[in-house]
Every structure is written in C-alpha cells, then in structure tokens.
Design a protein around this motif. Sequence first.
Motif, PDB file in Angstrom:
ATOM      1  N   PRO A 276       0.825  -1.209   0.000  1.00 13.07           N
ATOM      2  CA  PRO A 276       0.000   0.000   0.000  1.00 13.07           C
ATOM      3  C   PRO A 276       0.859   1.258   0.000  1.00 13.07           C
ATOM      4  N   GLN A 277       0.232   2.393  -0.291  1.00 12.94           N
ATOM      5  CA  GLN A 277       0.949   3.665  -0.297  1.00 12.94           C
ATOM      6  C   GLN A 277       0.758   4.365   1.049  1.00 12.94           C
ATOM      7  N   LEU A 278       1.873   4.729   1.676  1.00 13.99           N
ATOM      8  CA  LEU A 278       1.873   5.247   3.041  1.00 13.99           C
ATOM      9  C   LEU A 278       2.806   6.434   3.171  1.00 13.99           C
ATOM     10  N   ALA A 279       2.561   7.246   4.183  1.00 13.00           N
ATOM     11  CA  ALA A 279       3.514   8.258   4.649  1.00 13.00           C
ATOM     12  C   ALA A 279       3.626   8.047   6.149  1.00 13.00           C
ATOM     13  N   GLU A 280       4.738   7.502   6.582  1.00  9.07           N
ATOM     14  CA  GLU A 280       4.901   7.142   7.984  1.00  9.07           C
ATOM     15  C   GLU A 280       6.203   7.749   8.524  1.00  9.07           C
ATOM     16  N   THR A 281       6.552   7.354   9.724  1.00 10.08           N
ATOM     17  CA  THR A 281       7.735   7.894  10.374  1.00 10.08           C
ATOM     18  C   THR A 281       8.633   6.760  10.856  1.00 10.08           C
ATOM     19  N   VAL A 282       9.914   6.835  10.507  1.00  6.24           N
ATOM     20  CA  VAL A 282      10.890   5.877  11.019  1.00  6.24           C
ATOM     21  C   VAL A 282      11.326   6.352  12.396  1.00  6.24           C
ATOM     22  N   GLU A 283      11.135   5.508  13.398  1.00  9.24           N
ATOM     23  CA  GLU A 283      11.463   5.875  14.773  1.00  9.24           C
ATOM     24  C   GLU A 283      12.807   5.315  15.225  1.00  9.24           C
ATOM     25  N   GLY A 284      13.370   4.413  14.435  1.00  9.97           N
ATOM     26  CA  GLY A 284      14.652   3.844  14.814  1.00  9.97           C
ATOM     27  C   GLY A 284      15.029   2.690  13.902  1.00  9.97           C
ATOM     28  N   ILE A 388      23.129   1.683   8.991  1.00  7.10           N
ATOM     29  CA  ILE A 388      24.230   2.426   9.595  1.00  7.10           C
ATOM     30  C   ILE A 388      24.170   3.897   9.191  1.00  7.10           C
ATOM     31  N   THR A 389      23.877   4.158   7.920  1.00  6.75           N
ATOM     32  CA  THR A 389      23.783   5.537   7.446  1.00  6.75           C
ATOM     33  C   THR A 389      22.689   6.296   8.174  1.00  6.75           C
ATOM     34  N   LEU A 390      21.535   5.655   8.350  1.00  2.00           N
ATOM     35  CA  LEU A 390      20.443   6.306   9.064  1.00  2.00           C
ATOM     36  C   LEU A 390      20.813   6.562  10.523  1.00  2.00           C
ATOM     37  N   ALA A 391      21.500   5.607  11.127  1.00  2.59           N
ATOM     38  CA  ALA A 391      21.917   5.789  12.513  1.00  2.59           C
ATOM     39  C   ALA A 391      22.857   6.991  12.643  1.00  2.59           C
ATOM     40  N   ILE A 392      23.711   7.190  11.642  1.00  2.00           N
ATOM     41  CA  ILE A 392      24.609   8.347  11.651  1.00  2.00           C
ATOM     42  C   ILE A 392      23.814   9.637  11.482  1.00  2.00           C
ATOM     43  N   LEU A 393      22.942   9.677  10.479  1.00  4.53           N
ATOM     44  CA  LEU A 393      22.167  10.891  10.212  1.00  4.53           C
ATOM     45  C   LEU A 393      21.305  11.273  11.405  1.00  4.53           C
ATOM     46  N   ALA A 394      20.755  10.269  12.074  1.00  2.00           N
ATOM     47  CA  ALA A 394      19.864  10.548  13.200  1.00  2.00           C
ATOM     48  C   ALA A 394      20.612  11.227  14.347  1.00  2.00           C
ATOM     49  N   GLN A 395      21.919  10.949  14.467  1.00  2.00           N
ATOM     50  CA  GLN A 395      22.707  11.567  15.535  1.00  2.00           C
ATOM     51  C   GLN A 395      23.217  12.955  15.155  1.00  2.00           C
ATOM     52  N   ALA A 396      23.055  13.328  13.859  1.00  2.22           N
ATOM     53  CA  ALA A 396      23.476  14.643  13.367  1.00  2.22           C
ATOM     54  C   ALA A 396      24.902  14.989  13.791  1.00  2.22           C
ATOM     55  N   PRO A 397      25.882  14.150  13.468  1.00  2.00           N
ATOM     56  CA  PRO A 397      27.267  14.461  13.859  1.00  2.00           C
ATOM     57  C   PRO A 397      27.775  15.702  13.119  1.00  2.00           C
ATOM     58  N   LYS A 398      28.655  16.435  13.767  1.00  2.00           N
ATOM     59  CA  LYS A 398      29.138  17.691  13.202  1.00  2.00           C
ATOM     60  C   LYS A 398      30.477  17.541  12.470  1.00  2.00           C
ATOM     61  N   THR A 399      31.247  16.526  12.819  1.00  2.00           N
ATOM     62  CA  THR A 399      32.591  16.394  12.248  1.00  2.00           C
ATOM     63  C   THR A 399      32.775  14.995  11.670  1.00  2.00           C
ATOM     64  N   GLY A 417      25.500  -9.582  16.814  1.00  2.00           N
ATOM     65  CA  GLY A 417      24.482 -10.598  16.549  1.00  2.00           C
ATOM     66  C   GLY A 417      23.301 -10.550  17.489  1.00  2.00           C
ATOM     67  N   GLU A 418      23.269  -9.578  18.382  1.00  2.00           N
ATOM     68  CA  GLU A 418      22.189  -9.479  19.363  1.00  2.00           C
ATOM     69  C   GLU A 418      21.127  -8.482  18.920  1.00  2.00           C
ATOM     70  N   TYR A 419      19.896  -8.803  19.232  1.00  2.00           N
ATOM     71  CA  TYR A 419      18.786  -7.900  18.943  1.00  2.00           C
ATOM     72  C   TYR A 419      19.033  -6.563  19.649  1.00  2.00           C
ATOM     73  N   THR A 420      19.088  -5.478  18.869  1.00  2.00           N
ATOM     74  CA  THR A 420      19.337  -4.151  19.441  1.00  2.00           C
ATOM     75  C   THR A 420      18.502  -3.121  18.695  1.00  2.00           C
ATOM     76  N   LYS A 421      17.731  -2.364  19.442  1.00  2.00           N
ATOM     77  CA  LYS A 421      16.944  -1.283  18.850  1.00  2.00           C
ATOM     78  C   LYS A 421      17.654   0.033  19.122  1.00  2.00           C
ATOM     79  N   VAL A 422      17.960   0.759  18.050  1.00  2.00           N
ATOM     80  CA  VAL A 422      18.606   2.065  18.171  1.00  2.00           C
ATOM     81  C   VAL A 422      17.566   3.133  17.835  1.00  2.00           C
ATOM     82  N   PRO A 423      16.998   3.787  18.844  1.00  2.00           N
ATOM     83  CA  PRO A 423      15.975   4.792  18.572  1.00  2.00           C
ATOM     84  C   PRO A 423      16.588   6.062  17.992  1.00  2.00           C
TER      85      PRO A 423
END
Length: 488
Positions: A276-284, A388-399, A417-423
């Motif tokens: 289906p066509q959606l507009a949602e939000t990625v939370e992590g 990994i790219t999203l995790a970087i962008l979400a932290q908004a690193p400056k350097t 290898g462990e289940y890990t949620k990165v919000p």
Amino acid sequence: MTSKLSPIFLAAASLTVLHPAAVAAQQQAPENLLPESQAVGQYPVRPDNDVVASEPARPVRPVPPAPVAAPGDPVRTIAKEVVQQFEPAVQPWTVANAEQLATVIAGIGTEGLDPADYDELALRQAIAGGPGEQLDQVASRAFAWLVEDMRDGRTPMEARKQWFVVDPDPDRYRTGDVMAGALASGDIAGALQNLAPLHPDYAKLKAELAATPAGEASKRKLIRANMDRWRWLARDLGNQYLMTNVPEFQLRLTVNDKILRTYKTIVGKPGRTATPQLAETVEGVIFNPNWTVPQSIVKGEGLGARVLGNPGWARANGYKGWRDKETGFVTVVQQPGPGNSLGLMKLDMPNPHAIFLHDTPSRHLFNNANRALSHGCIRTERASELAITLAILAQAPKTDEERKVAAGEAVEILKSGEYTKVPFTTRMPVYITYFTMGTDIDGEMRSFKDIYGRDAPVLAALDQPRQENRARRTSEEAVEIIDDMKTT
C-alpha cells in the motif's frame, strides 16, 4: 563476518568523501527532520469537515477584555474560549483580480489540470457585469476549486487505490486564507503557484508535459496523472526522508533534495499482498531483528508442528517454539542471525498495515528485473549500509570524527548478533509512493510498469467531471499485511 562488514563501515563512515555536498547539507538541517512539528500521517483533521472544500464563513463570538489587575493585586487567570477565525468562502473581487484569475484558468493546462473544470466563460460573463455579488460568487468559487486541485490533487479518493496518505496541506494552506492573501497582494497566479509540490520531479513532469505534442494524448494523460499524484502528498516532504517508488523497485535516501543513496527494493506481489501507499515515520533501526512467524506459516504450512517435533532442526534454523498450555496456541520466533527472514536489520516504523523496510537473506533476488515478490513489506538492498547511514544521520554528527565514531558503534552492534533497537532522536519521514512516470535514479524521465493496475482509475477520473467536496481520507480499511518471506 568482520570482512563482510568492513566495506559497510567504510561506506557509512566516509560520507564526506562520497557525497560532500549532501553531507554539508545534512549538517545544516534542523533538528526536527519533518516539515513541521508533527509526524507524517498524524496531522489532525477537523472532525466536522473531513472533506476538501472551501471553508464557509464561521461566526466569531466576541471575547470580553480581561480585567485589569490593580497595582499590588495578585494576577488572575481568566479562562476563556479560544476561537479560530476563518476567512469566508466568498470574498470581494475587483475586476482586475478577476481578469488575472481568468488568465490563470486559461493557462492551467500547463499544470496538468483542465481549464474546463473552472468555468472560465461564467467568470468572463461576471467580469463583464462589473464588481458586485455575482462576480464575488463566481470568482471565489473558481479560485477555491483551483486551490483545492493545485493543493490536494484533482483525483477523488475512491480512484486512489490503496492510498492511505493523509495530506496535511489543507490544514497548512487553508482555502480562505490563500484567497485573502491573493486578493490583498493582487498576485493571483503567484498565490496558486505557491501551492504546487516542491519536489523536483513535479517540475520535471511539468516540463515533460510542455514538451509532449498534443497528438500524443496517451502520454500526456499519463504525465498528468503522475503530476496529480505528487499533489496527493504533502507539498513539503521535509529536509531528510526516505522515498520508495513501488513500480520502480527503488528506494532513495534524500537530504535537502539531494539523493544521498539509492537501493534496489523487492515489493509486494500483485493482489492481496500488494504494497500500500503510506507516509509514515521511522522511529529507529532494529539491528539483528527476530521474526515472530505469522500463523499462516506456523499453522497453515505446518512450521509449528515441525519446530515442536524436531528440536534439532529448529535449533539449526534459529527457531524457538512453544505451545500455550491453556489454549494450545503455538508461537514460533526465529532468532537473530544471518539466516533470519528479516536479515540483519529492519526499520522501526509503526503503522496499522505492519509494513516496514528490512533486509533479506535472499539477496540474489535483487538481480531480478521484476521484483514484485514479497507479501507486502519492502526488502532493501544493502540494508546494513542503509541502517548504519540512518543511525549516523539521526545523531546529526558535526565532524568527520563524530561520523566515524557513530559508524563504528553501529558496526559493533551489527557484529554482536544481538537484537538491538537504536531509537532516533529525530524523526525521519518515509514515503511509500506509486509513480508510473518520473525520473529514474539516473535522472532520466521514463515510465514504469503499472504492476498493480492503479493507473486505470486515475486516468478515468481525469475524463470525468470535477468532483466537489471530495473525501480527504480513503474509505479502504487498513489491513495488516503479513510478509511471509518463507515462500520466496
């Protein structure tokens, strides 16, 4: 596993080397990545008027002035009703403004709309009669219809199959307010043009329409349909977002209108499991996800009995299963690992359809030309790199150093290898769209196969008279789609 992750680490950690302009733009992005302060798909809709229509005049009750406290008196809080004021649906028009409006109507075909929908003849007749009630009524109606179609799209909701996006623009750009601003400034054309979608693809489709001869009627109609699809979305999609075009089998990660990365996708099979066509939000991001197997497989395909009856086989394939002693209900969960049906990552994007983007162990399927193979969810090429790219962008690193640190942390989580949620500390929109004509990932204009047959109702709607008081939400029910990866 380390050797496999090294290229991912390098790709994610060296964003400035691969895409300096995009990374520089990302550094300037505001902390909230959404167009405004609300999550996509969660904009409020007035309960008393869930249609696209010009707002009628609303009575505003006078509010008495607050009492003035005498010197030394404690400050008193006065509870009072806050009444929002609305511009009336019919507003006074000068002949000069009405003549501008008539000119806009005559040329509205450049926007993929039909001048016949806005009754230019009646407007011209009202102009000939001079200022007054008749001109106000006719001009206000034509302008309101143009606002609605430029802002929200002309296609009625029943022709937008499996379209579950709620466009926030009717709340952001209210018809009466737009009209009042246009009449005050005298720039009728500019006020309407300011409602057009901001995404570059809309302008490219508009240019393609202008370059297509009138004799190529079918192509012109397809262009118009896809221009209208852009109007079904929010005018401003945000500074950073994910967008996947289902018929193209491609996902784009976009930062300030610059495509940072593209990924091949696998989407739902036509029919019951079409995406289906959606507009949602990625939370992590969820690294090393587990998979709760749907009952269509546990019970319908006998996996539950196999897991419970053959513990050695279940262990080798990462399954754990148990039966509820009271109900007899069997639950099977596949543990994290390279053979997990969700692969090494999934994006956390809660929605009533249970649709999300994820990895897959069957990566050879990305070589297929037709990738409508899943049961609704979207499988993503190079999913670990994306995570990994999203995790970087979400932290908004400056350097660069901060980016390398963030990438290293994500890689270590993946390697564990462990289940890990990165919000995410900032919310990122994701748009699951359906365009059958537009620019591909190489920037070339082309058409895409209508894999779900969703063009026909839109094209038919273009031939029908313009529909007033259109519903703002689909009447189709959200059905949870189970991504049965086991079958492919």
